[in-house]
Scaffold this motif. Sequence first.
Motif, PDB file in Angstrom:
ATOM      1  N   ALA A  21       0.826  -1.205   0.000  1.00 43.83           N
ATOM      2  CA  ALA A  21       0.000   0.000   0.000  1.00 43.83           C
ATOM      3  C   ALA A  21       0.861   1.257   0.000  1.00 43.83           C
ATOM      4  CB  ALA A  21      -0.949  -0.004   1.193  1.00 43.83           C
ATOM      5  N   SER A  22       1.999   1.203   0.660  1.00 41.40           N
ATOM      6  CA  SER A  22       2.897   2.347   0.708  1.00 41.40           C
ATOM      7  C   SER A  22       3.441   2.681  -0.681  1.00 41.40           C
ATOM      8  CB  SER A  22       4.044   2.063   1.677  1.00 41.40           C
ATOM      9  OG  SER A  22       4.857   3.180   1.837  1.00 41.40           O
ATOM     10  N   LEU A  23       3.602   1.671  -1.517  1.00 36.64           N
ATOM     11  CA  LEU A  23       4.154   1.865  -2.861  1.00 36.64           C
ATOM     12  C   LEU A  23       3.083   2.122  -3.917  1.00 36.64           C
ATOM     13  CD1 LEU A  23       6.851  -0.941  -2.746  1.00 36.64           C
ATOM     14  CD2 LEU A  23       7.193   1.527  -2.474  1.00 36.64           C
ATOM     15  N   GLU A  24       1.840   2.134  -3.509  1.00 35.79           N
ATOM     16  CA  GLU A  24       0.734   2.264  -4.459  1.00 35.79           C
ATOM     17  C   GLU A  24       0.786   3.561  -5.273  1.00 35.79           C
ATOM     18  OE1 GLU A  24      -4.058   1.596  -4.462  1.00 35.79           O
ATOM     19  OE2 GLU A  24      -3.126   2.256  -2.597  1.00 35.79           O
ATOM     20  N   HIS A  25       1.245   4.638  -4.685  1.00 39.56           N
ATOM     21  CA  HIS A  25       1.216   5.928  -5.364  1.00 39.56           C
ATOM     22  C   HIS A  25       2.562   6.333  -5.960  1.00 39.56           C
ATOM     23  CE1 HIS A  25      -2.864   6.494  -4.121  1.00 39.56           C
ATOM     24  NE2 HIS A  25      -2.519   6.213  -2.884  1.00 39.56           N
ATOM     25  N   GLY A  26       3.501   5.403  -5.967  1.00 37.01           N
ATOM     26  CA  GLY A  26       4.782   5.690  -6.602  1.00 37.01           C
ATOM     27  C   GLY A  26       5.938   5.062  -5.856  1.00 37.01           C
ATOM     28  N   PRO A  27       7.099   5.023  -6.505  1.00 37.51           N
ATOM     29  CA  PRO A  27       8.273   4.377  -5.911  1.00 37.51           C
ATOM     30  C   PRO A  27       8.802   5.133  -4.696  1.00 37.51           C
ATOM     31  CG  PRO A  27       8.854   5.424  -7.993  1.00 37.51           C
ATOM     32  CD  PRO A  27       7.371   5.562  -7.833  1.00 37.51           C
ATOM     33  N   LEU A  28       9.312   4.367  -3.744  1.00 34.34           N
ATOM     34  CA  LEU A  28       9.924   4.918  -2.537  1.00 34.34           C
ATOM     35  C   LEU A  28      11.162   4.106  -2.188  1.00 34.34           C
ATOM     36  CD1 LEU A  28       6.757   5.349  -0.256  1.00 34.34           C
ATOM     37  CD2 LEU A  28       7.989   7.172  -1.443  1.00 34.34           C
ATOM     38  N   TYR A  29      12.088   4.706  -1.482  1.00 38.79           N
ATOM     39  CA  TYR A  29      13.231   3.972  -0.949  1.00 38.79           C
ATOM     40  C   TYR A  29      12.947   3.605   0.503  1.00 38.79           C
ATOM     41  CZ  TYR A  29      14.658   8.601   0.799  1.00 38.79           C
ATOM     42  OH  TYR A  29      14.695   9.827   1.413  1.00 38.79           O
ATOM     43  N   GLY A  30      13.764   2.750   1.059  1.00 42.89           N
ATOM     44  CA  GLY A  30      13.512   2.149   2.363  1.00 42.89           C
ATOM     45  C   GLY A  30      13.079   3.091   3.470  1.00 42.89           C
ATOM     46  N   LEU A  31      13.880   4.111   3.755  1.00 40.22           N
ATOM     47  CA  LEU A  31      13.550   5.019   4.856  1.00 40.22           C
ATOM     48  C   LEU A  31      12.222   5.730   4.608  1.00 40.22           C
ATOM     49  CD1 LEU A  31      14.249   6.383   7.531  1.00 40.22           C
ATOM     50  CD2 LEU A  31      15.594   8.053   6.238  1.00 40.22           C
ATOM     51  N   ALA A  67      12.928  -3.491  -7.742  1.00 38.40           N
ATOM     52  CA  ALA A  67      13.841  -2.484  -7.216  1.00 38.40           C
ATOM     53  C   ALA A  67      14.632  -1.858  -8.358  1.00 38.40           C
ATOM     54  CB  ALA A  67      14.791  -3.111  -6.209  1.00 38.40           C
ATOM     55  N   GLU A  68      14.914  -0.575  -8.204  1.00 38.88           N
ATOM     56  CA  GLU A  68      15.717   0.149  -9.184  1.00 38.88           C
ATOM     57  C   GLU A  68      16.649   1.073  -8.409  1.00 38.88           C
ATOM     58  OE1 GLU A  68      15.056   3.151 -12.977  1.00 38.88           O
ATOM     59  OE2 GLU A  68      13.404   2.782 -11.607  1.00 38.88           O
ATOM     60  N   THR A  69      17.944   0.996  -8.703  1.00 38.07           N
ATOM     61  CA  THR A  69      18.914   1.859  -8.047  1.00 38.07           C
ATOM     62  C   THR A  69      19.002   3.176  -8.811  1.00 38.07           C
ATOM     63  OG1 THR A  69      20.147  -0.062  -7.278  1.00 38.07           O
ATOM     64  CG2 THR A  69      21.305   2.041  -7.254  1.00 38.07           C
ATOM     65  N   CYS A  70      18.839   4.275  -8.082  1.00 35.44           N
ATOM     66  CA  CYS A  70      18.853   5.619  -8.672  1.00 35.44           C
ATOM     67  C   CYS A  70      19.765   6.516  -7.845  1.00 35.44           C
ATOM     68  CB  CYS A  70      17.453   6.220  -8.664  1.00 35.44           C
ATOM     69  SG  CYS A  70      16.254   5.301  -9.615  1.00 35.44           S
ATOM     70  N   PRO A  71      20.281   7.575  -8.467  1.00 36.91           N
ATOM     71  CA  PRO A  71      21.088   8.529  -7.689  1.00 36.91           C
ATOM     72  C   PRO A  71      20.254   9.132  -6.556  1.00 36.91           C
ATOM     73  CG  PRO A  71      21.229   8.984 -10.054  1.00 36.91           C
ATOM     74  CD  PRO A  71      20.164   7.956  -9.866  1.00 36.91           C
ATOM     75  N   SER A  72      20.915   9.413  -5.465  1.00 41.23           N
ATOM     76  CA  SER A  72      20.242  10.029  -4.322  1.00 41.23           C
ATOM     77  C   SER A  72      19.879  11.464  -4.654  1.00 41.23           C
ATOM     78  CB  SER A  72      21.162  10.003  -3.102  1.00 41.23           C
ATOM     79  OG  SER A  72      20.645  10.800  -2.074  1.00 41.23           O
ATOM     80  N   ASP A  73      18.684  11.884  -4.229  1.00 38.12           N
ATOM     81  CA  ASP A  73      18.285  13.271  -4.425  1.00 38.12           C
ATOM     82  C   ASP A  73      18.974  14.193  -3.421  1.00 38.12           C
ATOM     83  OD1 ASP A  73      16.922  12.275  -2.258  1.00 38.12           O
ATOM     84  OD2 ASP A  73      14.960  13.008  -2.865  1.00 38.12           O
ATOM     85  N   ALA A  74      19.633  13.617  -2.424  1.00 37.59           N
ATOM     86  CA  ALA A  74      20.320  14.402  -1.395  1.00 37.59           C
ATOM     87  C   ALA A  74      21.828  14.452  -1.641  1.00 37.59           C
ATOM     88  CB  ALA A  74      20.044  13.815  -0.018  1.00 37.59           C
ATOM     89  N   GLY A  75      22.286  13.903  -2.772  1.00 38.67           N
ATOM     90  CA  GLY A  75      23.706  13.949  -3.096  1.00 38.67           C
ATOM     91  C   GLY A  75      24.541  12.861  -2.459  1.00 38.67           C
ATOM     92  N   GLY A  76      23.932  11.928  -1.775  1.00 42.54           N
ATOM     93  CA  GLY A  76      24.659  10.832  -1.143  1.00 42.54           C
ATOM     94  C   GLY A  76      24.792   9.647  -2.077  1.00 42.54           C
TER      95      GLY A  76
END
Length: 113
Positions: A21-31, A67-76
């Motif tokens: 349900a958490s992923l229903e509206h789009g992709p998210l990372y773990g935290l 799962a898809e690995t993407c660059p961090s939006d926070a620069g990490g």
Amino acid sequence: MQSNGADGNLLRGTLDFLLLASLEHGPLYGLRIIQDVQQRTGGHFNFKEGTLYPALHRLEKRALIRAETCPSDAGGPPRKYYHLTPTGLNELSRQREEQRAHARALRPYLEFA
């Protein structure tokens, strides 16, 4: 997974539903998944990474998420984003109806407080 006063067995049966349900509206990372569940349940459900990642891997193995690995939006370092698959969306619909039926069946007992 912990909940405010809830039985551990009940929580284990709810974890997959919450993650899908958490992923229903789009992709998210773990935290963000953890934060989403905590926010949407008013803090009632609280789990750690040690619970989250084995569950995500289990759902991925069942082809319910990918799962898809993407660059961090926070620069990490890169982040792994989880997406709901079409099979996962069907499973979410099934589990959602199961949860609703369960809640309807319990309603008469919950009203006698």
